[in-house]
Design an enzyme around this catalytic site. Structure first.
Site, PDB file in Angstrom:
ATOM      1  N   ASP A   5     -13.422  23.920  67.413  1.00 41.34           N
ATOM      2  CA  ASP A   5     -14.674  24.445  67.959  1.00 41.34           C
ATOM      3  C   ASP A   5     -15.259  25.456  66.977  1.00 41.34           C
ATOM      4  OD1 ASP A   5     -16.734  25.297  69.541  1.00 41.34           O
ATOM      5  OD2 ASP A   5     -15.488  26.539  70.852  1.00 41.34           O
ATOM      6  N   TYR A  45     -24.664  27.726  65.428  1.00 38.20           N
ATOM      7  CA  TYR A  45     -26.051  27.860  64.982  1.00 38.20           C
ATOM      8  C   TYR A  45     -26.239  29.162  64.198  1.00 38.20           C
ATOM      9  CZ  TYR A  45     -27.529  24.041  68.106  1.00 38.20           C
ATOM     10  OH  TYR A  45     -27.693  22.828  68.717  1.00 38.20           O
ATOM     11  N   ARG A  48     -22.367  40.578  69.248  1.00 39.14           N
ATOM     12  CA  ARG A  48     -21.861  40.614  70.621  1.00 39.14           C
ATOM     13  C   ARG A  48     -21.376  41.985  71.080  1.00 39.14           C
ATOM     14  NH1 ARG A  48     -19.291  34.526  71.503  1.00 39.14           N
ATOM     15  NH2 ARG A  48     -21.007  33.480  70.410  1.00 39.14           N
ATOM     16  N   ASP A 107     -20.846  20.713  67.534  1.00 39.68           N
ATOM     17  CA  ASP A 107     -19.995  21.787  67.018  1.00 39.68           C
ATOM     18  C   ASP A 107     -18.547  21.711  67.479  1.00 39.68           C
ATOM     19  OD1 ASP A 107     -20.495  22.380  69.653  1.00 39.68           O
ATOM     20  OD2 ASP A 107     -20.900  24.509  69.334  1.00 39.68           O
ATOM     21  N   GLU A 108     -18.105  20.576  67.951  1.00 41.96           N
ATOM     22  CA  GLU A 108     -16.706  20.471  68.380  1.00 41.96           C
ATOM     23  C   GLU A 108     -16.199  19.040  68.257  1.00 41.96           C
ATOM     24  OE1 GLU A 108     -16.002  20.997  72.607  1.00 41.96           O
ATOM     25  OE2 GLU A 108     -18.092  20.529  73.064  1.00 41.96           O
TER      26      GLU A 108
END
Length: 561
Positions: free
Chosen positions: A71, A76, A108, A177-178
């Site tokens: 993952d 992005y 974050r 994306d995984e």
């Protein structure tokens, strides 16, 4: 990381959810699971019984699977960070229109989250970099369309690295994306070779690696550890070749591997043992479990909340489901097959196999207009923009997968009074000028307009889309030289005979003195063949890609001619 779309609808920018999924917060650690994490990598490294499994398991022909889930971390945001040349520590978000759809890990800690408005995020983090997804726009219209080509290209780069490690039959690209990987055969090969002790020691002493459960008590513990060795190799190579960090989960099934990859992010990896998997999944909220995040999971948590008088349906866990599954099935009429599948899922018994899927099924560009396209001029302008995007995608797809679409599909929705009618037509894909180029936009537009001319009307247009479909492998010209002589015309045969009769000896030089060299002039057969090759495309002996005349190495794999 990888059917081509962010989630399930290929290229439908107005349909598809461009959020990266909530894998980063999928598995908030539950205090009750602390004991499961106690057996971490360090203890595994110091426990001789774990390494003692090597000789015992080398003799096994177990059907035990080793499944990995990879993952990409805030994918992005990583793509945009690399494109702009920013450091990993620079806080960055990706925006679509006025909403944040991806948040870098550096942003974050400030509390910035997906779904926020730009103005709110800016107050939280004044130094935040805002990057809008790529947008294309008609020259005479205010309508705009999102393009995900940057992220698709980044995804292809990652997939190209993965393909160097594992065959396509063992690879399932789950989204942009995984991906899931079946490492079972690779683990067995590594186990038999015995060439992993150094990597194993490095792995188990690394803080980037965690174990949920006790590997020393698992019959197949060493296999999971070797799966982690392979995942670490992959993550290292992906970082080196693309600059993207990626997290990994290793388990004996897809569901647990995906849960594992979300526990230890970013740029880390986690093993979940078989015994720990059952406890782990039962403490998760229902919609945090893969395959239960959609409509089924929403219905289950709502029904269980009603059945158990739980005020907040989001707090319903898999334990609630396990203990009340039979009552739930009877009360709400679930089929016996669904109940049986849910019962297995509650026990972390996931039997889904890897479904080979590394290539998109279609290369599509589409947009919803809601009936706002009312003239043929607007339709033609948008078709040209979309076909340019499809042509670019075809070019990249051809270079990556050595195939080409045979068909060009037109999709549109038209308002007929109050009813919206959806139509789809297919025409033959126009040929490209060269094997590595995308088809001409003008040629594709001409083909699509010929379809529209045969329709009563396409106005007002509510949705418009075009796609390349029905793929076939690229033809190679490996036999072109042989074919040249097989098809040889009379003049070619005469030329060969003339060269043979004009030579002072036979082609092996039997009439030349011992040790003398035979001079190869401009009129010899060898130079004739060389000049013929220089004027033709050639096929790479490693990857079979067709390359341009005169090039000395393959454009895809860089293998010398």
């Amino acid at each position: 990381m990888f059917e081509e779309s962010d989630r399930s609808l290929d290229g439908f920018d107005d349909y598809e959810e461009v959020f990266e999924s909530d894998r980063d917060v999928l598995c908030d650690k539950n205090p009750e699971l602390t004991s499961l994490d106690a057996s971490t990598s360090a203890s595994a490294a110091s426990n001789p019984s774990v390494h003692g499994l090597v000789h015992k398991q080398a003799e096994l022909t177990s059907k035990f699977r080793v499944i990995a889930h990879l993952d990409l971390d805030a994918f992005y945001a990583q793509v945009e960070r690399r494109r702009l040349g920013l450091s990993d520590s620079a806080p960055l978000v990706v925006v679509q229109w006025d909403m944040i759809i991806a948040v870098s890990y550096a942003a974050r800690p400030f509390g910035v989250k997906r779904g926020m408005k730009e103005i709110v995020a800016k107050k939280m983090c004044p130094d935040l970099h805002f990057v809008h997804v790529e947008v294309i726009q008609s020259e005479t219209s205010s309508e705009r369309k999102v393009s995900l080509q940057r992220y698709r290209q980044g995804s292809y780069e990652v997939m190209n690295v993965i393909r160097k490690h594992i065959s396509l039959e063992k690879l399932e690209r789950a989204s942009i994306d995984e991906a899931y990987l079946d490492l079972t055969d690779k683990v067995n090969e590594l186990l038999k070779s015995g060439t992993f002790q150094d990597e194993l020691g490095e792995l188990t002493s690394n803080s980037e690696h965690q174990v949920v459960g006790d590997l020393s008590k698992e019959d197949e513990g060493m296999r999971l550890l070797l799966g982690a060795v392979l995942v670490k190799r992959l993550r290292r190579d992906i970082l080196t070749e693309t600059t993207f960090t990626i997290s990994g989960g290793i388990a004996n099934c897809k569901v647990i591997a995906k849960i594992a990859s979300a526990r230890n992010k970013p740029n880390k990896q986690t093993i979940v043992t078989c015994s720990a998997a059952k406890t782990l999944i039962q403490h998760l909220r229902i919609r945090d479990v893969p395959r239960l995040g959609g409509k089924l999971g929403e219905e289950l948590q709502r029904q269980l909340a009603t059945l158990l008088s739980i005020s907040d349906p989001k707090q319903v866990t898999m334990t609630h489901l396990k203990e009340n599954l039979q009552n739930l099935g009877k009360k709400f009429g679930y089929k016996s097959e669904t109940v049986a599948w849910l019962a297995r899922l509650c026990e972390a018994d996931d039997r889904d196999a890897i479904v080979p899927k590394s290539m998109p099924k279609s290369l599509l560009a589409a947009k919803q207009f809601g009936g706002r396209l009312k003239t043929m001029q607007e339709v033609e302008q948008w078709l040209r923009l979309m076909l340019a995007e499809v042509s670019e995608r075809i070019q990249g797809d051809t270079a990556m997968f050595k195939r080409r679409p045979r068909s060009l599909q037109l999709m549109l929705s038209v308002w007929r009074g109050r009813e919206k009618v959806s139509l789809s037509r297919i025409v033959r894909m126009p040929p490209a000028k060269t094997l590595l180029d995308g088809p001409s936009v003008d040629d594709m537009l001409k083909a699509v307009l010929s379809i529209l001319e045969k329709m009563d009307t396409c106005l007002p247009c509510a949705m418009l889309g075009v796609a390349g479909t029905d793929f076939i492998p690229l033809e190679t010209n490996q036999s072109s030289i042989k074919d040249f002589f097989k098809k040889g015309s009379g003049s070619q045969t005469q030329m060969m005979n003339k060269r043979k009769s004009d030579s002072s000896g036979d082609l092996m030089g039997s009439k030349h003195k011992k040790g003398s060299k035979v001079k190869v002039g401009s009129g010899t057969l060898m130079s004739f063949l060389k000049s013929k090759e220089d004027k033709t495309e050639w096929s790479c002996t490693r990857c079979t890609l067709i390359n341009k005349p005169g090039s000395q190495e393959c454009e895809l794999c860089r293998f010398p001619r």
